[in-house]
Design a protein around this motif. Structure first.
Motif: not given
Ligand code: ZN
Length: 299
Positions: A33, A41, A51-53, A216, A221
């Motif tokens: 991020d 991500h 999205r967040h992985e 990011l 999220t």
């Protein structure tokens, strides 16, 4: 909070299907991020939603918001600062102006995630019957006690209302959720016949193109583009009334037959075309160098 770069956050979630289209296939677009913390991500292969992985659970997310969010992002934990309020007031004016042509006289407006209540207050001053709810304790307390506004302290899952409204607004809220589809459906259930929903979120496609992984962060999220936000509404049988596209993306939705899902997904994939891991890394360094040498772009 641990600010050390190249380390993980103390809370880590698990892989989930796309929170809008339900597809499991995804492509990683970043490992980090904006703080160089490890926070992978990915982008949905079907609709390009970012999205967040590893998505936090509801419980972990509430834990994060009660313990870390305001201190992480605003360095305060005791209510809004005057700078924060000033910024929110000018944003509220712009948003109410955007909404104005679509409002009937003395509308009932509900602001989802209303923060310290600047939009609720402005709408009320201009003749609306405005109310809101906000999960942050200190901000909702400020709106209620200092401003005397009709603001409840709760999240969308616990917010219930009998009386319907003409407008639901949600400004910079949906990018923080883990189940945006359910939250949007619930927002629709609060509407009168002919009611509208106005959602604004940061434009992730523009953010990635400009700042790379600098756009990011932990609190976001999910990341929408113009079309993945349209897709969210389309899954709830809402179509577009008006779009405001720029650094942020705002859409006013109304009930009606949306464009075919496949067409919206295709437009969304095109919008995020070329935004792969390599390009997003590269863009981060270009943006950082331009900042270092004083060539600041519009922020
Ligand atoms: Zn998807």
């Amino acid at each position: 909070m641990n600010f050390l770069p190249f380390t993980k956050y103390s809370l880590t979630g698990s892989p989930v299907e796309c929170p809008i289209c339900g597809n499991v296939k995804r492509t990683q677009i970043s490992k980090y991020d904006r703080r160089f913390k490890i926070l992978p991500h990915s982008k949905c292969d079907e609709c390009a939603l970012v999205r967040h992985e590893f998505m936090l659970s509801d419980e972990q997310l509430s834990q994060y918001y009660s313990a870390n969010y305001r201190t992480d992002y605003q360095w305060v934990n005791s209510g809004p600062t005057s700078r924060h309020i000033q910024k929110r007031v000018s944003e509220a004016k712009l948003r109410l102006n955007n909404l104005h042509p679509h409002l009937k006289k003395n509308p009932k407006i509900l602001d989802f995630g209303c923060g310290s209540g600047e939009f609720v207050e402005l709408a009320q001053n201009r003749g609306a019957m405005a109310s809101g709810f906000e999960p942050g304790k200190s901000y909702s307390k400020y709106a209620r006690d200092q401003k005397g506004l009709d603001v409840q302290n709760c999240g969308w899952e616990n917010y219930e209302r009998e009386e319907k409204v003409d407008v639901v607004t949600a400004f910079h809220v949906f990018e923080h959720l883990i189940d945006p589809l359910k939250a949007f459906h619930k927002s629709v259930s609060w509407l009168n016949v002919g009611g509208i929903i106005y959602i604004e979120v940061p434009n992730m496609a523009n953010g990635l193109k400009r700042k790379g992984f600098g756009s990011l962060h932990m609190a976001h999220t999910i990341g929408f583009g113009r079309y993945s936000l349209e897709l969210l509404g389309a899954y709830c049988d809402m179509k577009i009334l008006e779009v405001f596209n720029g650094y942020n993306i705002g859409i006013i939705f109304k009930k009606g037959v949306p464009r075919p899902l496949d067409k919206i997904k295709k437009d969304s994939i095109d919008e995020f075309k070329n935004l792969n891991l390599k390009q997003i890394n590269k863009q981060f360094w270009i943006y950082s160098a331009s900042k270092l040498f004083g060539k600041r772009s519009v922020d």
